[in-house]
Motif scaffolding. Structure first.
Motif, mmCIF file in Angstrom:
data_model
loop_
_atom_site.group_PDB
_atom_site.id
_atom_site.type_symbol
_atom_site.label_atom_id
_atom_site.label_comp_id
_atom_site.label_asym_id
_atom_site.label_seq_id
_atom_site.Cartn_x
_atom_site.Cartn_y
_atom_site.Cartn_z
ATOM 1 N N VAL A 1 0.839 -1.208 0.000
ATOM 2 C CA VAL A 1 0.000 0.000 0.000
ATOM 3 C C VAL A 1 0.874 1.258 0.000
ATOM 4 C CG1 VAL A 1 -2.002 -1.107 1.073
ATOM 5 C CG2 VAL A 1 -0.214 -0.118 2.539
ATOM 6 N N GLN A 2 2.158 1.082 -0.333
ATOM 7 C CA GLN A 2 3.091 2.215 -0.467
ATOM 8 C C GLN A 2 3.207 3.033 0.822
ATOM 9 O OE1 GLN A 2 4.547 3.498 -3.597
ATOM 10 N NE2 GLN A 2 3.833 1.798 -4.825
ATOM 11 N N CYS A 3 3.136 2.376 1.986
ATOM 12 C CA CYS A 3 3.199 3.134 3.245
ATOM 13 C C CYS A 3 4.616 3.615 3.545
ATOM 14 C CB CYS A 3 2.682 2.286 4.405
ATOM 15 S SG CYS A 3 3.791 0.928 4.851
ATOM 16 N N GLY A 4 5.619 2.971 2.958
ATOM 17 C CA GLY A 4 7.007 3.406 3.127
ATOM 18 C C GLY A 4 7.683 2.888 4.388
ATOM 19 N N SER B 1 13.457 0.537 -2.951
ATOM 20 C CA SER B 1 13.107 1.689 -3.781
ATOM 21 C C SER B 1 11.934 2.458 -3.169
ATOM 22 C CB SER B 1 12.736 1.180 -5.184
ATOM 23 O OG SER B 1 11.981 2.147 -5.856
ATOM 24 N N SER B 2 12.102 3.777 -2.960
ATOM 25 C CA SER B 2 10.970 4.560 -2.434
ATOM 26 C C SER B 2 9.920 4.765 -3.527
ATOM 27 C CB SER B 2 11.449 5.898 -1.862
ATOM 28 O OG SER B 2 12.191 6.583 -2.831
ATOM 29 N N GLN B 3 10.335 4.693 -4.790
ATOM 30 C CA GLN B 3 9.382 4.814 -5.905
ATOM 31 C C GLN B 3 8.468 3.588 -5.947
ATOM 32 O OE1 GLN B 3 9.520 7.684 -7.703
ATOM 33 N NE2 GLN B 3 11.135 8.148 -6.227
ATOM 34 N N ASP B 4 9.088 2.408 -5.787
ATOM 35 C CA ASP B 4 8.316 1.168 -5.798
ATOM 36 C C ASP B 4 8.843 0.248 -4.696
ATOM 37 O OD1 ASP B 4 6.975 -1.128 -6.137
ATOM 38 O OD2 ASP B 4 7.626 -1.513 -8.198
ATOM 39 N N PRO B 5 8.264 0.362 -3.495
ATOM 40 C CA PRO B 5 8.794 -0.392 -2.345
ATOM 41 C C PRO B 5 8.662 -1.909 -2.476
ATOM 42 C CG PRO B 5 7.258 1.320 -1.643
ATOM 43 C CD PRO B 5 7.118 1.189 -3.122
ATOM 44 N N CYS C 1 6.555 -4.465 7.644
ATOM 45 C CA CYS C 1 5.469 -4.357 6.660
ATOM 46 C C CYS C 1 4.118 -4.686 7.306
ATOM 47 C CB CYS C 1 5.744 -5.300 5.495
ATOM 48 S SG CYS C 1 4.445 -5.236 4.241
ATOM 49 N N PRO C 2 3.172 -3.756 7.279
ATOM 50 C CA PRO C 2 1.895 -3.982 7.969
ATOM 51 C C PRO C 2 0.910 -4.853 7.186
ATOM 52 C CG PRO C 2 1.906 -1.779 7.004
ATOM 53 C CD PRO C 2 3.251 -2.391 6.706
ATOM 54 N N THR C 3 1.195 -5.125 5.910
ATOM 55 C CA THR C 3 0.203 -5.854 5.102
ATOM 56 C C THR C 3 0.647 -7.264 4.721
ATOM 57 O OG1 THR C 3 1.127 -5.110 3.000
ATOM 58 C CG2 THR C 3 -0.514 -3.659 4.043
ATOM 59 N N GLY C 4 1.861 -7.644 5.089
ATOM 60 C CA GLY C 4 2.364 -8.959 4.673
ATOM 61 C C GLY C 4 2.871 -8.957 3.242
#
Ligand SMILES: Cc1cc2nc3c(=O)[nH]c(=O)nc-3n(C[C@H](O)[C@H](O)[C@H](O)COP(=O)(O)O)c2cc1C
Ligand code: SF4
Ligand code: SF4
Length: 256
Positions: free
Chosen positions: A186-189, A201-205, A223-226
């Motif tokens: 979910v691109q939370c970073g 990559s911050s563009q595409d984690p 990572c919160p989503t697995g």
């Protein structure tokens, strides 16, 4: 040890096992401990000089029987014959040459090992290996190292401990697997911010720079989503092998 000597806790610890031991050792040496978390790239880019009247406690995890191959790990640190208490923290297999290598890295930066210890923490690749470590006995051993190092520093003619390990050090290996993200990202970073070597990559984690990646798995935990995980048969086989081989709990060793 001079009661007023300043003690600094230095550690590289992507998943917190090493940090726990270093803080325990340093806490037994002083009530006022400064902390430098070398896991953070921005901290490694800073400079810090230490006097001969200071003491550092420096800990690293053992990766492939060595000090983790982190570019410029100690480059910001300069000692002036500053005493160093060393800790190698490992996942219940072995430390091999890690303490010898850490002592050499320290000496090259102006630090003089006064005492060292090897300690057990959960293995990065399996929470079953080293589960519950450090336990109270481990913490007691870490505090004993701090106290005995302090006592040793009271003697003006103290000598360096004999440390285990061979030179040349064993060859550094690189595991044939690394974590990546999947469609659940979910691109939370969180993984980007957590990675100790800026390999995501911050563009595409979802992507990982496999050359930089240490396989520390800090990003997987963050990572919160697995989404981030190691999806590889080689990894599953390694975990299986380690879980079968490393059943017998190892115990801390102190070197003074
Ligand atoms: C790439 C890699 C290599 C490792 N190699 C070893 C090893 O040679 N021996 C061992 O006992 N544990 C090994 N481990 C386990 C770590 O030393 C152990 O989990 C350590 O507690 C992690 O430290 P941290 O929690 O401070 O990050 C390895 C872990 C990783 C990620
Ligand atoms: S990308 Fe590699 S080095 Fe970075 S946190 Fe994940 S496993 Fe560790
Ligand atoms: S932590 Fe997980 S969800 Fe967040 S950016 Fe990284 S891969 Fe995506």
């Amino acid at each position: 040890m001079n009661q007023h000597a300043k003690v600094t806790a230095l550690f590289f610890s992507p998943t917190g096992g090493t940090r726990a031991y270093v803080e325990e050792i340093a806490g037994a040496m002083s009530d006022h401990v400064e902390t430098w978390d070398l896991t953070r790239p921005e901290v490694r880019r800073q400079s810090r000089s230490f006097g001969s009247d200071e003491v550092v406690v420096l800990g690293v995890p053992v990766y492939y029987g060595r000090v983790p191959e982190v570019e410029g790990l100690l480059d910001g640190l300069t000692g002036s014959d500053t005493p160093a208490v060393l800790a190698a923290v490992y996942g219940n297999r072995a430390i091999d040459d890690a303490l010898a290598e850490l002592a050499d890295l320290c000496a090259a930066r102006g630090f003089r090992p006064v005492a060292a210890g090897e300690f057990i923490a959960p293995h990065t690749f399996s929470a079953k290996i080293g589960a519950g470590r450090p336990d109270e006995a481990d913490r007691e051993a870490a505090r004993a190292l701090g106290k005995q190092a302090s006592d040793k520093l009271d003697k003006p003619d103290w000598t360096q401990p004999q440390l285990p390990g061979k030179r040349p050090y064993r060859e550094f290996q690189v595991a044939p697997f690394y974590p990546e993200g999947d469609s659940r990202c979910v691109q939370c970073g969180a993984c980007v911010r957590t990675c100790p070597v800026e390999a995501i990559s911050s563009q595409d984690p979802r992507q990982t720079d496999s050359e930089r990646c240490l396989r520390c798995l800090a990003c997987v935990r963050a990572c919160p989503t697995g989404s981030r995980a190691v999806r590889s048969m080689a990894y599953d086989a390694t975990v299986d092998k380690l879980e079968h081989a490393l059943v017998q709990p190892r115990q801390p060793q102190l070197y003074l």
